[in-house]
Design a protein around this motif. Structure first.
Motif, PDB file in Angstrom:
ATOM      1  N   ARG A 463      29.715   6.012  -2.393  1.00 59.41           N
ATOM      2  CA  ARG A 463      29.816   7.048  -1.359  1.00 59.41           C
ATOM      3  C   ARG A 463      29.981   8.425  -1.992  1.00 59.41           C
ATOM      4  NH1 ARG A 463      34.572   5.513   2.486  1.00 59.41           N
ATOM      5  NH2 ARG A 463      33.928   7.439   3.511  1.00 59.41           N
ATOM      6  N   CYS A 464      30.649   8.484  -3.148  1.00 58.05           N
ATOM      7  CA  CYS A 464      30.859   9.763  -3.840  1.00 58.05           C
ATOM      8  C   CYS A 464      29.696  10.115  -4.772  1.00 58.05           C
ATOM      9  CB  CYS A 464      32.158   9.712  -4.640  1.00 58.05           C
ATOM     10  SG  CYS A 464      33.643   9.604  -3.621  1.00 58.05           S
ATOM     11  N   GLU A 465      28.653   9.276  -4.772  1.00 55.59           N
ATOM     12  CA  GLU A 465      27.451   9.495  -5.574  1.00 55.59           C
ATOM     13  C   GLU A 465      27.769   9.616  -7.068  1.00 55.59           C
ATOM     14  OE1 GLU A 465      25.569  12.917  -3.827  1.00 55.59           O
ATOM     15  OE2 GLU A 465      24.810  11.774  -2.126  1.00 55.59           O
ATOM     16  N   GLN A 466      28.702   8.782  -7.526  1.00 62.48           N
ATOM     17  CA  GLN A 466      29.059   8.786  -8.944  1.00 62.48           C
ATOM     18  C   GLN A 466      28.026   8.032  -9.769  1.00 62.48           C
ATOM     19  OE1 GLN A 466      33.160   7.478  -9.294  1.00 62.48           O
ATOM     20  NE2 GLN A 466      33.921   9.277  -8.188  1.00 62.48           N
ATOM     21  N   LYS A 467      27.981   8.337 -11.072  1.00 58.33           N
ATOM     22  CA  LYS A 467      26.945   7.796 -11.946  1.00 58.33           C
ATOM     23  C   LYS A 467      27.537   7.029 -13.128  1.00 58.33           C
ATOM     24  CE  LYS A 467      24.277  11.846 -10.608  1.00 58.33           C
ATOM     25  NZ  LYS A 467      23.778  13.181 -11.024  1.00 58.33           N
ATOM     26  N   SER A 468      28.691   6.462 -12.935  1.00 60.79           N
ATOM     27  CA  SER A 468      29.356   5.721 -14.011  1.00 60.79           C
ATOM     28  C   SER A 468      28.544   4.491 -14.405  1.00 60.79           C
ATOM     29  CB  SER A 468      30.755   5.300 -13.576  1.00 60.79           C
ATOM     30  OG  SER A 468      31.545   6.433 -13.253  1.00 60.79           O
ATOM     31  N   ILE A 469      28.810   4.003 -15.617  1.00 60.80           N
ATOM     32  CA  ILE A 469      28.234   2.740 -16.077  1.00 60.80           C
ATOM     33  C   ILE A 469      29.388   1.757 -16.257  1.00 60.80           C
ATOM     34  CG2 ILE A 469      26.910   1.582 -17.881  1.00 60.80           C
ATOM     35  CD1 ILE A 469      25.679   4.284 -18.597  1.00 60.80           C
ATOM     36  N   LYS A 534      19.594   6.969 -14.882  1.00 54.79           N
ATOM     37  CA  LYS A 534      20.717   7.820 -15.296  1.00 54.79           C
ATOM     38  C   LYS A 534      21.389   8.521 -14.113  1.00 54.79           C
ATOM     39  CE  LYS A 534      17.809  11.826 -16.376  1.00 54.79           C
ATOM     40  NZ  LYS A 534      17.358  12.750 -17.446  1.00 54.79           N
ATOM     41  N   ASP A 535      20.699   8.595 -12.978  1.00 58.33           N
ATOM     42  CA  ASP A 535      21.292   9.213 -11.792  1.00 58.33           C
ATOM     43  C   ASP A 535      21.913   8.187 -10.848  1.00 58.33           C
ATOM     44  OD1 ASP A 535      20.594  11.791 -12.573  1.00 58.33           O
ATOM     45  OD2 ASP A 535      18.588  11.616 -11.710  1.00 58.33           O
ATOM     46  N   CYS A 536      22.066   6.952 -11.316  1.00 59.69           N
ATOM     47  CA  CYS A 536      22.608   5.872 -10.478  1.00 59.69           C
ATOM     48  C   CYS A 536      23.962   5.408 -10.999  1.00 59.69           C
ATOM     49  CB  CYS A 536      21.669   4.657 -10.491  1.00 59.69           C
ATOM     50  SG  CYS A 536      20.043   4.952  -9.801  1.00 59.69           S
ATOM     51  N   LEU A 537      24.735   4.797 -10.113  1.00 61.58           N
ATOM     52  CA  LEU A 537      25.859   3.982 -10.560  1.00 61.58           C
ATOM     53  C   LEU A 537      25.255   2.709 -11.144  1.00 61.58           C
ATOM     54  CD1 LEU A 537      29.037   3.559 -10.468  1.00 61.58           C
ATOM     55  CD2 LEU A 537      28.579   2.124  -8.495  1.00 61.58           C
ATOM     56  N   CYS A 538      25.551   2.414 -12.405  1.00 61.63           N
ATOM     57  CA  CYS A 538      24.948   1.254 -13.079  1.00 61.63           C
ATOM     58  C   CYS A 538      26.010   0.210 -13.366  1.00 61.63           C
ATOM     59  CB  CYS A 538      24.262   1.692 -14.373  1.00 61.63           C
ATOM     60  SG  CYS A 538      22.867   2.792 -14.098  1.00 61.63           S
ATOM     61  N   PHE A 539      25.706  -1.024 -13.037  1.00 58.30           N
ATOM     62  CA  PHE A 539      26.648  -2.132 -13.193  1.00 58.30           C
ATOM     63  C   PHE A 539      25.961  -3.200 -14.036  1.00 58.30           C
ATOM     64  CE2 PHE A 539      28.559  -6.169 -11.998  1.00 58.30           C
ATOM     65  CZ  PHE A 539      29.919  -5.883 -11.951  1.00 58.30           C
ATOM     66  N   ILE A 540      26.494  -3.437 -15.235  1.00 59.76           N
ATOM     67  CA  ILE A 540      25.868  -4.384 -16.164  1.00 59.76           C
ATOM     68  C   ILE A 540      26.837  -5.539 -16.411  1.00 59.76           C
ATOM     69  CG2 ILE A 540      24.880  -4.700 -18.474  1.00 59.76           C
ATOM     70  CD1 ILE A 540      24.248  -1.681 -18.467  1.00 59.76           C
TER      71      ILE A 540
END
Length: 564
Positions: A463-469, A534-540
């Motif tokens: 919702r906060c449009e964060q881009k953490s990995i 790179k502009d997404c929240l990424c979950f690996i």
């Protein structure tokens, strides 16, 4: 959301401006019927962003993570049922010396003294239960149930949090936020607090004694501790190292507080689980200056550190102790370190010894293309992702030890919670930290057991449009507990973690997930996360063997077994 814009001269407007002046631009909240009007007034302040979280515990963890970057954080919850839920996070902030402002929407002023029983409470007409619980884990508590002293109580609460670097508790009656009062027409007292002052005679005496003590030694060292942050003395500590030439180490919970590219930086001192060759240099020194240490059973590896009190200078935020004595009070760490840097003779003997014995770490063996992924291989690739534009957050578990071995480039942030060690803390902390520093990309390393505690607020990140990995290490249980004492309680139900995050995403916001089993898949996932996504929240999700642990965790487990 309320359609009526509340006037600024209300209690709610005053609180909003006070938070802004302290440095808070984002407040983490969970709505409840006791705080709804208060939230209306916070939302009405255009410079303040109110972020709704999935539960109060995560809101508190987010305020903790935010405070680590911004210097202060805030959360807003409802009375008792919300307050007792956020209590654990506030306790963690207290243990870690973080100024978190915990605001609770409290009972209507008309209910005080009526002997009424309110919902959301434990069913007694005594409204003080929550207050008493917070007394143990905050440095100041305010119950605002009249307008006459509300201005003073709110300002005192916020300034005390900043001064003490500890959480505070503010309970505001639910019927007061919308009421104007003449005192609220004034701006809040500015929170750029003047720095404390050292006792000048005590400072001079402490510096004289420390200089005499250190200048007689052959191979002294410097070790930074977590209270460098509280004392705002990180730069002064590095200044001291520049001046004297002593090797510079950090305790594990101080990682990231001093630059690791410093020419005399030798790593993390953590007893038997220190980074390579660091413990040998520290423990063989004939003097060590510890700036802002916290010595507990975990940072001391079961109190097995090979240190001698008579060789130590312990510098706390406002006190200096030299050997077994003397002790100097009312001496600020920053003043002491700066003054001492002008009095020490340059001595590089201990660093020269480190440089002489240091052997670069060997690289893990190469994996076959489809071989099961090993944790040490995974962290090789995480290391390559780090830059001044990243920050690392790690949860309690084996990632503690793997992340300690990462070499932080200049400007790369690093946070973990060693003193309190609350499993699941990192999800909320990642949310808060990323919100505080939008120009950095947070890389979070979380075990599957920790993630199951607090997974919901991945939705708030979206919702906060964060881009953490987020790297989720799936090894099927509580590995850190298993290393200490194994049993069936350390095995957890396996989840389809990428499927869960995809469900939370639900097509709203930017999110990308990947599940990796081997090195080739990991490399491809990292390339995608740092490239096209790179502009997404990424979950690996990283699948690893349940017994694939660091040697440091095995050592900690061994020490813990001896303590049982």
């Amino acid at each position: 959301m309320s359609l009526v814009k509340p006037p600024r001269s209300t209690l709610g407007g005053h609180l909003a401006r006070g938070l802004l002046q302290a440095g808070v631009t984002d407040v983490f909240s969970v709505p409840g019927d006791f705080n709804l009007t208060l939230l209306d007034h916070l939302i009405a302040e255009p410079r303040l962003n109110v972020i709704g979280c999935c539960n109060e515990l995560n809101a508190g963890y987010a305020a903790d993570g935010y405070a680590r970057s911004r210097g202060v954080g805030a959360c807003v919850v409802t009375f008792t049922v919300g307050g007792l839920s956020v209590l654990n996070a506030v306790a963690g902030a207290y243990a870690e010396n973080l100024p978190v402002i915990c605001i609770v929407g409290g009972p209507n002023t008309n209910d005080y003294g009526t002997n009424k029983i309110l919902h959301h409470t434990i069913g007694l007409p005594d409204f003080s239960q929550e207050f008493r619980c917070f007394q143990a884990v905050t440095c100041f508590q305010a119950v605002v149930n009249n307008l006459e002293d509300a201005h003073e109580l709110i300002d005192t609460s916020i300034s005390t949090a900043l001064k003490e670097s500890k959480p505070v508790y503010i309970n505001i009656s639910c019927n007061l936020p919308a009421i104007p009062h003449p005192t609220f027409s004034r701006q809040p007292v500015p929170f750029s607090l003047p720095p404390g002052l050292s006792n000048q005679m005590g400072l001079e005496a402490a510096v004289d004694a420390a200089a005499e003590f250190l200048n007689k030694t052959v191979k002294p060292v410097l070790v930074g501790g977590p209270k460098l942050r509280v004392a705002k003395a990180c730069d002064a500590f590095v200044e001291l190292s520049d001046a004297c030439g002593y090797p510079l180490a950090v305790m594990p919970s101080a990682k990231g507080l001093v630059p690791e590219d410093h020419p005399h930086f030798i790593g993390t001192y953590w007893g038997a689980v220190s980074t390579a060759f660091c413990a040998e240099i520290v423990e063989s020194a004939d003097a060590y200056l510890f700036a802002g240490p916290i010595f507990n059973d975990l940072s001391c590896v079961g109190y097995s550190l090979l240190l001698k009190r008579e060789k130590a200078i312990i510098v706390q935020p406002d006190r200096v102790v030299i050997g077994n004595g003397p002790s100097f009070g009312c001496v600020l760490m920053k003043d002491f370190l700066k003054a001492l840097s002008k009095r020490l003779q340059r001595n590089t003997t201990a660093y020269d010894n480190y440089h002489r014995i240091y052997v670069p770490e060997g690289q893990p063996l190469n994996c076959e293309p489809k071989a099961a992924l090993r944790v040490n291989i995974a962290f090789q690739h995480i290391q390559k992702m780090l830059s001044s534009e990243t920050a690392v957050i790690t949860d309690a578990g084996d990632s503690w030890f793997d992340c300690q071995k990462l070499k932080l480039p200049k400007g790369c942030g690093f946070e973990f919670q060693l003193q309190y060690g609350s499993i699941g803390w990192s999800v909320g902390a990642t949310l808060g930290y990323a919100q505080a520093v939008p120009n950095k990309r947070v890389i979070a390393c979380i075990g599957d057991g920790s993630f199951q505690m607090t997974a919901q607020d991945v939705s708030t990140m979206l919702r906060c449009e964060q881009k953490s990995i987020i790297f989720l290490f799936n090894n099927g249980g509580y590995t850190i507990e298993a290393a200490i004492h194994d049993g069936p309680y350390n095995v957890i139900k396996n989840w389809n973690y990428t499927g869960l995050v995809d469900a939370i995403h639900n097509g709203e916001g930017k999110c990308w997930t990947a599940k990796v089993h081997c090195e080739k898949e990991l490399i491809e996932a990292i390339e995608e996360a740092t490239g096209g996504k790179k502009d997404c929240l990424c979950f690996i999700e990283v699948i690893v063997h349940k017994d694939d642990t660091s040697k440091e965790l095995l050592e900690i487990g061994l020490q813990a077994l001896f303590c049982q």
